[in-house]
Design a protein around this motif. Structure first.
Motif, mmCIF file in Angstrom:
data_model
loop_
_atom_site.group_PDB
_atom_site.id
_atom_site.type_symbol
_atom_site.label_atom_id
_atom_site.label_comp_id
_atom_site.label_asym_id
_atom_site.label_seq_id
_atom_site.Cartn_x
_atom_site.Cartn_y
_atom_site.Cartn_z
ATOM 1 N N ALA A 147 17.925 31.069 43.890
ATOM 2 C CA ALA A 147 17.872 31.393 42.461
ATOM 3 C C ALA A 147 18.647 32.684 42.199
ATOM 4 O O ALA A 147 18.591 33.629 42.987
ATOM 5 N N GLU A 148 19.376 32.723 41.093
ATOM 6 C CA GLU A 148 20.211 33.884 40.788
ATOM 7 C C GLU A 148 19.402 35.171 40.807
ATOM 8 O O GLU A 148 18.390 35.300 40.126
ATOM 9 N N SER A 149 19.854 36.130 41.597
ATOM 10 C CA SER A 149 19.225 37.448 41.656
ATOM 11 C C SER A 149 20.086 38.355 42.523
ATOM 12 O O SER A 149 20.922 37.890 43.301
ATOM 13 N N GLY A 150 19.882 39.662 42.375
ATOM 14 C CA GLY A 150 20.589 40.627 43.193
ATOM 15 C C GLY A 150 22.095 40.565 43.077
ATOM 16 O O GLY A 150 22.817 40.931 44.008
ATOM 17 N N GLY A 151 22.592 40.090 41.928
ATOM 18 C CA GLY A 151 24.036 40.005 41.745
ATOM 19 C C GLY A 151 24.660 38.744 42.305
ATOM 20 O O GLY A 151 25.872 38.555 42.214
ATOM 21 N N GLN A 152 23.865 37.864 42.890
ATOM 22 C CA GLN A 152 24.377 36.604 43.433
ATOM 23 C C GLN A 152 23.981 35.455 42.517
ATOM 24 O O GLN A 152 22.813 35.318 42.163
ATOM 25 N N SER B 160 31.293 29.682 49.769
ATOM 26 C CA SER B 160 32.166 30.637 49.078
ATOM 27 C C SER B 160 31.371 31.825 48.537
ATOM 28 O O SER B 160 31.824 32.978 48.614
ATOM 29 N N ILE B 161 30.188 31.543 47.993
ATOM 30 C CA ILE B 161 29.325 32.624 47.500
ATOM 31 C C ILE B 161 28.926 33.537 48.653
ATOM 32 O O ILE B 161 28.982 34.767 48.549
ATOM 33 N N ALA B 162 28.520 32.939 49.765
ATOM 34 C CA ALA B 162 28.092 33.723 50.926
ATOM 35 C C ALA B 162 29.226 34.588 51.450
ATOM 36 O O ALA B 162 29.023 35.749 51.827
ATOM 37 N N ALA B 163 30.448 34.047 51.478
ATOM 38 C CA ALA B 163 31.605 34.819 51.944
ATOM 39 C C ALA B 163 31.834 36.037 51.058
ATOM 40 O O ALA B 163 32.069 37.151 51.548
ATOM 41 N N ASN B 164 31.755 35.834 49.751
ATOM 42 C CA ASN B 164 31.956 36.949 48.827
ATOM 43 C C ASN B 164 30.841 37.987 48.960
ATOM 44 O O ASN B 164 31.095 39.198 48.920
ATOM 45 N N PHE C 294 28.345 41.416 41.475
ATOM 46 C CA PHE C 294 28.277 40.021 41.025
ATOM 47 C C PHE C 294 29.071 39.192 42.019
ATOM 48 O O PHE C 294 30.255 39.468 42.278
ATOM 49 N N ASN C 295 28.427 38.193 42.599
ATOM 50 C CA ASN C 295 29.082 37.334 43.579
ATOM 51 C C ASN C 295 28.937 35.882 43.156
ATOM 52 O O ASN C 295 27.813 35.385 43.025
ATOM 53 N N ASP C 296 30.077 35.223 42.915
ATOM 54 C CA ASP C 296 30.041 33.784 42.678
ATOM 55 C C ASP C 296 30.984 33.113 43.667
ATOM 56 O O ASP C 296 31.410 33.735 44.651
ATOM 57 N N SER C 297 31.320 31.869 43.432
ATOM 58 C CA SER C 297 32.144 31.137 44.394
ATOM 59 C C SER C 297 33.624 31.479 44.282
ATOM 60 O O SER C 297 34.410 31.131 45.176
ATOM 61 N N GLU C 298 34.026 32.152 43.212
ATOM 62 C CA GLU C 298 35.441 32.444 42.981
ATOM 63 C C GLU C 298 35.837 33.863 43.379
ATOM 64 O O GLU C 298 36.969 34.099 43.816
ATOM 65 N N ARG C 299 34.923 34.816 43.238
ATOM 66 C CA ARG C 299 35.307 36.217 43.439
ATOM 67 C C ARG C 299 34.064 37.060 43.690
ATOM 68 O O ARG C 299 32.938 36.594 43.552
ATOM 69 N N GLY D 205 18.187 40.302 49.854
ATOM 70 C CA GLY D 205 17.530 39.002 49.868
ATOM 71 C C GLY D 205 18.474 37.853 49.644
ATOM 72 O O GLY D 205 18.054 36.700 49.552
ATOM 73 N N GLY D 206 19.794 38.138 49.573
ATOM 74 C CA GLY D 206 20.769 37.096 49.279
ATOM 75 C C GLY D 206 21.163 36.284 50.498
ATOM 76 O O GLY D 206 20.682 36.505 51.609
ATOM 77 N N THR D 207 22.061 35.324 50.285
ATOM 78 C CA THR D 207 22.532 34.471 51.373
ATOM 79 C C THR D 207 23.869 34.984 51.889
ATOM 80 O O THR D 207 24.687 35.505 51.122
#
Length: 446
Positions: A217-222, A276-280, A305-310, A398-400
């Motif tokens: 779930a979206e949290s911590g900027g992810q 991609s999210i995890a890599a960012n 902020f981390n998404d799949s693009e940047r 707590g992110g991935t």
């Protein structure tokens, strides 16, 4: 002021940051009236740290940041105060005998330039004039109403009563997403248009709670994961995930069949998006430490902020990065990517984590047990006998993340700009997105 900054609140024009700025300017105004003609507040932080640091260690950790923030605000406020005085004197000269000083202007002096209403009243009283206090009060009330409406988004969100009711009756959702992207689950609740229901048919959207879930779930900027849920007679897309009171809530769009309360289903996270999210996100951790190495330990995260693009990363700094600093940070991060070391995660007591050297983010509240994410190695310590931890980056998070640093692929800084007062913003790319960006720029050069 110092306690607020140490807790992660920074001066701005809205929400908590606006309250802090008002407090700052009140103190700075008194210093101005004492005819001190240079920044002074920031010099007092050392004394406060000596007196209160033992009871509140965050003051010691944030000392440089507090001093930097205060100095920047004092420099700006002196310029603002001078402009305000000129505006005040100009309006006084324009007024004729018997006229009232504009309440709207008095409020502007208060809101923009930090002049309390009694200061303006004293200034005009000396020439036998008075402030239109009724129009001042009207302007003040408008500002308060605007502030009340803007407060949501500064840390507070409206939560529908249905989620509180469900939280009181259901166990928290077990999150499986650190170890797997697929899981069998049972439907515990379905919410349609803000009300619970037993079933939802094809063509509708609903929010669903399962007993367990691999979806982040979206949290911590992810940002949140997305993916699919299905069984033999039912299929739906999962487009968004949120977490309320321990419940992981899945927003689904039903493609085929019908979902019923109590159904057994299969949950599948979108592998490519998660990767991609995890890599960012992992690159953000490496970059944070690299920024400290290149620009100084006073650099601290102010948002991400981390998404799949940047990836996007805000950090405390009063000056922009030089070309050399940008390139050096890129080189450090890519060095750790090429070394392809294991990314380690551990659950531990928060005090033990801090003793180990794990970074906690200012303004974040942590439970007694925290998750520490460690990646890379500090090469200068590998062959030395030392009790100091040899991991390059250690953060409470707590992110991935990726399993090995090599899975990030590559890293570049696309841009570095000012975000707000004393805060800079980096936008970066990893993996194929970084390669594509470099190829695009090469085509422009050619």
């Amino acid at each position: 002021i110092s306690f607020l900054i140490a807790e992660g609140v920074f001066p701005s024009n809205e929400g908590r940051g606006y309250v802090l700025r008002r407090i700052m300017r009140r103190a700075m105004r008194h210093i101005h009236f004492l005819e001190v003609n240079e920044p002074m507040l920031y010099k007092m932080v050392s004394s406060l740290t000596r007196e209160m640091g033992a009871a509140f260690p965050e003051l010691i950790e944030a000392k440089d940041l507090i001093e930097e923030s205060l100095l920047n605000e004092e420099i700006k406020f002196r310029s603002t105060l001078d402009r305000g005085l000129k505006l005040l004197n100009k309006e006084i000269k324009r007024l004729k005998k018997g006229e009232k000083f504009s309440g709207e202007l008095a409020f502007k002096l208060y809101d923009t330039y930090g002049f309390p209403i009694d200061l303006t009243q004293d200034a005009v009283r000396e020439i036998n004039l008075e402030v239109d206090i009724d129009s001042f009060d009207i302007s003040m009330e408008k500002q308060k109403e605007k502030a009340r409406n803007a407060w949501i988004g500064s840390g507070e969100i409206k939560i529908d009563q249905v989620w509180f009711d469900l939280a009181n009756n259901l166990d928290i959702t077990e999150f499986l997403g650190y170890n797997t992207l697929n899981a069998q689950a049972k439907v515990l609740a379905i919410v349609l248009n803000g009300k619970t229901t037993d079933r939802v048919a094809e063509g509708n959207s609903a929010e669903v709670i399962f007993n367990q879930s691999p979806f982040y779930a979206e949290s911590g900027g992810q940002i949140s994961d997305s993916g699919y849920v299905n069984n033999e007679i039912f299929e739906a897309e999962i487009e968004d995930i949120k977490k309320i009171s321990g419940l992981i809530i899945h927003k689904i769009n039903i493609i085929k069949g019908q979902i019923n309360n109590g159904d057994l289903v299969k949950l599948t996270v979108d592998l490519n998006k998660r990767g991609s999210i995890a890599a960012n996100h992992s690159a953000t951790h490496l970059m944070h430490q690299a920024l400290k190495d290149v620009m100084g330990v006073q650099v601290n995260q102010r948002g991400s902020f981390n998404d799949s693009e940047r990836l996007r990363f805000d950090f405390s700094s009063t000056k922009g990065m030089s070309k050399y600093e940008i390139e050096k940070v890129e080189q450090i991060v890519n060095k750790h990517i090429l070394e392809d070391t294991i990314v380690d995660t551990r659950l531990m007591d928060i005090d033990d984590a801090k003793k180990l050297g794990a970074q906690a983010l200012f303004g974040e509240k942590y439970n007694n047990e925290v998750r520490v994410v460690m990646m890379g190695f500090n090469q200068t310590l590998i062959y030395k006998s030392s009790s100091k931890n040899k991991r390059y980056s250690m953060e409470l998070c707590g992110g991935t993340h990726v399993q090995r640093t090599g899975m990030i692929g590559s890293f570049i800084i696309k841009s570095e700009i000012a975000s707000s007062s004393g805060v800079r913003r980096i936008e970066g790319l990893t993996g194929l997105n970084a390669i594509k960006y470099l190829q695009l720029n090469r085509s422009y050069i050619n």
